[in-house]
Design an enzyme around this catalytic site. Structure first.
Site, PDB file in Angstrom:
ATOM      1  N   ALA A   1       0.851  -1.191   0.000  1.00 26.09           N
ATOM      2  CA  ALA A   1       0.000   0.000   0.000  1.00 26.09           C
ATOM      3  C   ALA A   1       0.890   1.245   0.000  1.00 26.09           C
ATOM      4  O   ALA A   1       2.021   1.203   0.497  1.00 26.09           O
ATOM      5  CB  ALA A   1      -0.882  -0.007   1.242  1.00 26.09           C
TER       6      ALA A   1
ATOM      7  N   GLY B   1       0.724  -4.929   1.294  1.00 23.06           N
ATOM      8  CA  GLY B   1      -0.505  -5.018   0.517  1.00 23.06           C
ATOM      9  C   GLY B   1      -0.303  -5.715  -0.816  1.00 23.06           C
ATOM     10  O   GLY B   1      -1.245  -6.296  -1.366  1.00 23.06           O
TER      11      GLY B   1
ATOM     12  N   GLU C   1      -0.625  -9.224   0.042  1.00 24.65           N
ATOM     13  CA  GLU C   1      -2.025  -9.481   0.427  1.00 24.65           C
ATOM     14  C   GLU C   1      -2.905  -9.627  -0.812  1.00 24.65           C
ATOM     15  O   GLU C   1      -3.798 -10.467  -0.862  1.00 24.65           O
ATOM     16  CB  GLU C   1      -2.526  -8.346   1.335  1.00 24.65           C
ATOM     17  CG  GLU C   1      -1.863  -8.403   2.716  1.00 24.65           C
ATOM     18  CD  GLU C   1      -2.240  -7.225   3.594  1.00 24.65           C
ATOM     19  OE1 GLU C   1      -1.963  -6.082   3.176  1.00 24.65           O
ATOM     20  OE2 GLU C   1      -2.805  -7.429   4.666  1.00 24.65           O
TER      21      GLU C   1
ATOM     22  N   GLU D   1       4.607  -4.889   7.573  1.00 22.63           N
ATOM     23  CA  GLU D   1       3.837  -3.815   8.204  1.00 22.63           C
ATOM     24  C   GLU D   1       4.269  -3.541   9.630  1.00 22.63           C
ATOM     25  O   GLU D   1       4.274  -2.388  10.086  1.00 22.63           O
ATOM     26  CB  GLU D   1       2.336  -4.141   8.184  1.00 22.63           C
ATOM     27  CG  GLU D   1       1.674  -3.963   6.817  1.00 22.63           C
ATOM     28  CD  GLU D   1       1.781  -5.179   5.909  1.00 22.63           C
ATOM     29  OE1 GLU D   1       2.619  -6.070   6.185  1.00 22.63           O
ATOM     30  OE2 GLU D   1       1.030  -5.243   4.918  1.00 22.63           O
TER      31      GLU D   1
HETATM   32  C1  3H9 Z   1       0.717  -1.911   3.674  1.00 27.35           C
HETATM   33  O1  3H9 Z   1       0.883  -2.499   2.660  1.00 27.35           O
HETATM   34  C2  3H9 Z   1      -0.574  -1.889   4.461  1.00 27.35           C
HETATM   35  C3  3H9 Z   1      -1.523  -2.976   4.115  1.00 27.35           C
HETATM   36  O2  3H9 Z   1      -1.283  -4.136   4.879  1.00 27.35           O
HETATM   37  C4  3H9 Z   1      -2.929  -2.596   4.430  1.00 27.35           C
HETATM   38  C5  3H9 Z   1      -3.489  -1.390   3.768  1.00 27.35           C
HETATM   39  C6  3H9 Z   1      -4.953  -1.210   4.028  1.00 27.35           C
HETATM   40  N1  3H9 Z   1       4.606   3.233  -0.411  1.00 27.35           N
HETATM   41  O3  3H9 Z   1      13.456   1.629  -0.395  1.00 27.35           O
HETATM   42  P1  3H9 Z   1      13.748   2.249  -1.708  1.00 27.35           P
HETATM   43  C7  3H9 Z   1       9.284   4.426  -2.148  1.00 27.35           C
HETATM   44  S1  3H9 Z   1       1.927  -0.941   4.365  1.00 27.35           S
HETATM   45  C8  3H9 Z   1       5.078   4.392  -0.873  1.00 27.35           C
HETATM   46  O4  3H9 Z   1      14.748   3.328  -1.765  1.00 27.35           O
HETATM   47  P2  3H9 Z   1      14.647  -0.319  -2.618  1.00 27.35           P
HETATM   48  C9  3H9 Z   1      10.389   4.861  -1.210  1.00 27.35           C
HETATM   49  O5  3H9 Z   1       9.932   5.791  -0.273  1.00 27.35           O
HETATM   50  C10 3H9 Z   1       3.258  -1.026   3.215  1.00 27.35           C
HETATM   51  N2  3H9 Z   1       6.353   4.563  -1.301  1.00 27.35           N
HETATM   52  O6  3H9 Z   1      14.126   1.168  -2.816  1.00 27.35           O
HETATM   53  C11 3H9 Z   1      11.395   5.422  -2.178  1.00 27.35           C
HETATM   54  O7  3H9 Z   1      10.972   6.725  -2.499  1.00 27.35           O
HETATM   55  P3  3H9 Z   1      12.025   7.870  -2.877  1.00 27.35           P
HETATM   56  C12 3H9 Z   1       3.987  -2.298   3.386  1.00 27.35           C
HETATM   57  C13 3H9 Z   1       7.168   3.508  -1.226  1.00 27.35           C
HETATM   58  O8  3H9 Z   1      14.717  -0.916  -3.956  1.00 27.35           O
HETATM   59  C14 3H9 Z   1      11.228   4.532  -3.419  1.00 27.35           C
HETATM   60  O9  3H9 Z   1       9.957   3.891  -3.274  1.00 27.35           O
HETATM   61  N3  3H9 Z   1       5.156  -2.272   2.547  1.00 27.35           N
HETATM   62  C15 3H9 Z   1       6.738   2.280  -0.735  1.00 27.35           C
HETATM   63  O10 3H9 Z   1      15.868  -0.327  -1.770  1.00 27.35           O
HETATM   64  C16 3H9 Z   1      12.282   3.472  -3.510  1.00 27.35           C
HETATM   65  O11 3H9 Z   1      12.357   2.771  -2.283  1.00 27.35           O
HETATM   66  C17 3H9 Z   1       6.356  -1.915   3.029  1.00 27.35           C
HETATM   67  O12 3H9 Z   1       6.523  -1.632   4.183  1.00 27.35           O
HETATM   68  C18 3H9 Z   1       5.386   2.153  -0.323  1.00 27.35           C
HETATM   69  N4  3H9 Z   1       4.880   1.010   0.147  1.00 27.35           N
HETATM   70  O13 3H9 Z   1      13.516  -1.079  -1.812  1.00 27.35           O
HETATM   71  C19 3H9 Z   1       7.449  -1.926   2.021  1.00 27.35           C
HETATM   72  N5  3H9 Z   1       7.771   1.417  -0.766  1.00 27.35           N
HETATM   73  O14 3H9 Z   1      12.650   7.403  -4.165  1.00 27.35           O
HETATM   74  C20 3H9 Z   1       8.344  -0.759   2.224  1.00 27.35           C
HETATM   75  C21 3H9 Z   1       8.819   2.105  -1.267  1.00 27.35           C
HETATM   76  O15 3H9 Z   1      11.194   9.097  -3.004  1.00 27.35           O
HETATM   77  N6  3H9 Z   1       9.292  -0.629   1.152  1.00 27.35           N
HETATM   78  N7  3H9 Z   1       8.465   3.357  -1.550  1.00 27.35           N
HETATM   79  O16 3H9 Z   1      13.010   7.912  -1.748  1.00 27.35           O
HETATM   80  C22 3H9 Z   1      10.419  -1.362   1.082  1.00 27.35           C
HETATM   81  O17 3H9 Z   1      10.668  -2.248   1.864  1.00 27.35           O
HETATM   82  C23 3H9 Z   1      11.392  -0.986   0.010  1.00 27.35           C
HETATM   83  O18 3H9 Z   1      11.134   0.336  -0.351  1.00 27.35           O
HETATM   84  C24 3H9 Z   1      11.324  -1.863  -1.255  1.00 27.35           C
HETATM   85  C25 3H9 Z   1      12.229  -1.252  -2.347  1.00 27.35           C
HETATM   86  C26 3H9 Z   1      11.847  -3.260  -0.918  1.00 27.35           C
HETATM   87  C27 3H9 Z   1       9.920  -1.935  -1.788  1.00 27.35           C
END
Ligand code: 3H9
Length: 694
Positions: free
Chosen positions: A63, A102, A105, A125
């Protein structure tokens, strides 16, 4: 802006592709597109099955975290996920790269999941102070059983394609083109003509009361003070005990409670802060990091050995120099022992340990460093020694090589001046143990070039660390703030507190340990030596507590000598209050003519935590960090500041800078001008602003 969801037909299969770079976060526009795509596929008689996939580097990072502060706009992720599961035609998720949160999910609600070898799945999360809120806690236990689901959800850590396959999270690994493979799988399902398999119809296995009780006990310590892990357990338990729809309803309640909590706000702040820290504001566009394919370390003591291991852990070759052969042997043996320990604890395989050890080469000869792309000096904290080493490195190393110093206090500019390449000199302050602690303070000197900074910031990521760029000052960011914080802790002892009271309050705030227990763990002798070195230059009117020195004079250097601020029984690690120390502290109060009084827990909290924030404000004002959140990252990853409070500067913003400033002013009147609010803090408080607004 291009459409964030693409819909196309490949024969009778509808392929819905998330196209929302960089990580296909599922924000409102994506949800709308997905919903419309599923609807179109369901209503199109020529479509027999559906594939959902992601464009670019991954399936989906989950998400959109940025939307959590805003009012939810329909369709919600749950609506989309329900639509996928309820689709009368088989829906196949095709996963490459990450399917997190998400994203996973959504995949779990599809009727089949296929992935390629790059697939990595997780429900992270909990790291954002949340629980999976779109069915993850209800569907995952139905797929992999309650026990494994709890581990998965409580750790938030990813598993790779092979493990995901063996767990049953994905049903098949596709060797060739992923989408082609997924389309073939979808065609097969459609041809079978059976009603789609729905995870919601399965039963969650293995959810015994003992399992949940055990997990609750385990997180009491591991996740002390945090709300989300407990709710993750509650929700997985519901998956085992309640009908699916009721479990979903509860999951929603827990999710919203967590999402709207200060804890999750703080942890989401940390997520953004971590990524912001990697960005260098004045970096000229187009600056390219240099390739670092081989490193060298000077010094194989505790820090040098730890850094060498951390380089080898990142699969990079590293040469370690010690001029004394015996010291080299000892250092290399320590690295080998460390790896053996990791093998016996099952953290790495024997092959991995051997491969990493194979990347580390010892030498006594500077000439062997000539080819290294970067050298990290990790010698004793002594300016003359470091200058001498840098002179030799400058003579020996190839012209493009970057020379870094792992100093925790010394002036980088003086060290750089010993070389003819000050632009290629930088500080890389690792935290001990260097192969475990995630933080690196990368210290830019007056002449450090942008290319050098870019190279070291990129290397930090390769090493699996979080780098914060800081400027030169005594103690840099972390230790300088630590001095202010521990100074108050020491003054409180002189005035009436004892170490266990201070440590209890700080532990209660959420730090894993209070400052005195930390001192005993780290060893008190190093700080003693530093203080002795500074004694001559200390301003005579500066308040100085002699308690720590007196403890060291008794040979009590902490846990390693069985005694420090506390005593330790039979080689144990449990700090026990020591009457000898109480007597010593009372003696110091007497010598200083301080009448001891009852010190309240509130005073301990305010003086220690607000002193920390106040020093942070000075650092910010002096431009030694790029943004307030960089300080938060330093304190969370270097000093164990509770992540669910978001770091000292975020915490101060939440408390209100007016309150912090007023309390400091009040404390300063009674307890000394060290506590007077920093000008920047006063200014922001007066303007009703926050540190984050800068
Ligand atoms: C969820 O899903 C809730 C649900 O259960 C329920 C909902 C109802 N959203 O880390 P990076 C951005 S909660 C928005 O440098 P990497 C990040 O800020 C979510 N933005 O790259 C960055 O922006 P910027 C659960 C996101 O390759 C850019 O993408 N998911 C999100 O080293 C690049 O990211 C997580 O907690 C996001 N969800 O790693 C996953 N994710 O370029 C969190 C990333 O402006 N994310 N961005 O700085 C990660 O673990 C890593 O970012 C990921 C990529 C592995 C995806």
């Amino acid at each position: 802006m291009s459409d964030p969801v693409n819909y196309e037909k490949r024969g009778a299969i509808a392929v819905i592709t998330l196209t929302n770079p960089p990580v296909n976060a599922i924000g409102h526009a994506v949800r709308k597109g997905l919903f419309a795509g599923l609807d179109a596929a369901a209503g199109d008689a020529s479509v027999t099955a559906v594939v959902i996939t992601g464009d670019g580097r991954c399936f989906s990072g989950g998400a959109d975290i940025g939307e959590f502060g805003r009012p939810p706009a329909p369709p919600t992720l749950r609506d989309v996920i329900e639509a996928a599961e309820a689709c009368p035609k088989p829906v196949v998720a095709a996963i490459h790269g990450v399917a997190f949160g998400g994203g996973l999910e959504l995949a779990l609600a599809c009727h089949q999941r296929v992935g390629d070898a790059s697939a990595r799945v997780s429900l992270p999360e909990v790291k954002l102070g949340l629980i999976p809120g779109a069915g993850g806690t209800q569907r995952l236990p139905r797929v992999i059983g309650a026990k494994r689901a709890l581990e998965f959800i409580l750790s938030g850590d990813p598993v790779g394609a092979d493990e995901a396959l063996s767990l049953g999270i994905i049903d098949q690994i596709i060797a060739g083109d992923l989408v082609e493979g997924a389309v073939a799988a979808a065609e097969k399902l459609a041809a079978e003509g059976k009603p789609p398999r729905k995870v919601r119809d399965l039963a969650a296995a293995g959810g015994t009361p003992e399992l949940f009780a055990g997990e609750r006990k385990r997180i009491e310590r591991r996740a002390r003070g945090q709300m989300a892990p407990g709710h993750c357990i509650d929700s997985v338990e519901n998956a085992c005990t309640l009908p699916f729809d009721e479990g979903m309803k509860k999951e929603r309640e827990y999710f919203e409670r967590c999402r709207d909590s200060d804890q999750s706000r703080a942890q989401r702040h940390v997520f953004g802060a971590e990524r912001a820290a990697a960005k260098v504001k004045d970096m000229p566009p187009g600056t390219r990091p240099r390739a670092v394919e081989s490193l060298a370390i000077v010094g194989c003591g505790t820090m040098g050995a730890g850094i060498a291991a951390c380089v080898a852990d990142a699969s990079l070759p590293v040469t370690v120099l010690e001029t004394d052969p015996e010291a080299l042997e000892k250092g290399l043996a320590a690295i080998a022992t460390n790896y053996e320990g990791a093998v016996s604890r099952g953290r790495i395989s024997r092959e991995q340990a051997d491969a990493r050890m194979g990347l580390i080469r010892g030498t006594n000869d500077y000439a062997d460093l000539a080819g290294a792309d970067m050298v990290i000096e990790a010698a004793f904290e002594d300016m003359d020694l470091k200058k001498e080493i840098f002179r030799r490195l400058d003579e020996t190393c190839k012209p493009g090589a970057i020379l870094a110093t792992n100093t925790s206090t010394l002036d980088i500019d003086q060290i750089a001046a010993a070389t003819a390449r000050p632009g290629r000199v930088i500080g890389t302050h690792f935290f001990s143990p260097a192969n475990v602690m995630k933080l690196m303070e990368n210290v830019r000197g007056a002449e450090t070039s942008h290319e050098t900074i870019a190279t070291v910031m990129a290397l930090t990521k390769v090493l699996g660390k979080i780098g914060v760029l800081v400027g030169v000052c005594d103690g840099f960011v972390g230790n300088r703030m630590y001095y202010s914080y521990t100074a108050q802790a020491n003054f409180l002892l002189e005035e009436g507190a004892f170490p266990e009271q201070v440590d209890r309050v700080i532990h209660g705030f959420g730090f894993p340990m209070g400052p005195f227990a930390v001192g005993d763990l780290a060893g008190l002798d190093v700080g003693w030596r530093v203080r002795q070195g500074r004694a001559k230059t200390r301003p005579p009117d500066e308040r100085y507590s002699p308690i720590a020195d007196r403890i060291c004079e008794r040979g009590r250097f902490g846990q390693k000598t069985g005694a420090g601020w506390y005593r330790y029984q039979d080689g144990g690690r449990k700090p026990l209050p020591d009457p000898e120390i109480e007597e010593l502290i009372i003696g110091v109060s007497d010598d200083l003519g301080i009448e001891r009084r009852n010190v309240s827990d509130e005073e301990i909290h305010d003086r220690c935590i607000y002193a920390l924030i106040n020093e942070g404000a000075k650092i910010l004002d002096e431009g030694l960090v790029q943004r307030a959140s960089d300080i938060d990252i330093v304190w969370i990853y270097g000093y164990g500041f509770p992540v669910w409070r978001g770091g000292p500067m975020f915490h101060a913003d939440r408390v209100g800078l007016d309150k912090v400033s007023a309390r400091l002013a009040q404390l300063a009147e009674t307890h000394g001008q060290e506590l007077a609010p920093a000008p920047l803090l006063e200014k922001l408080a007066g303007q009703g602003k926050t540190f984050a607004s800068l």
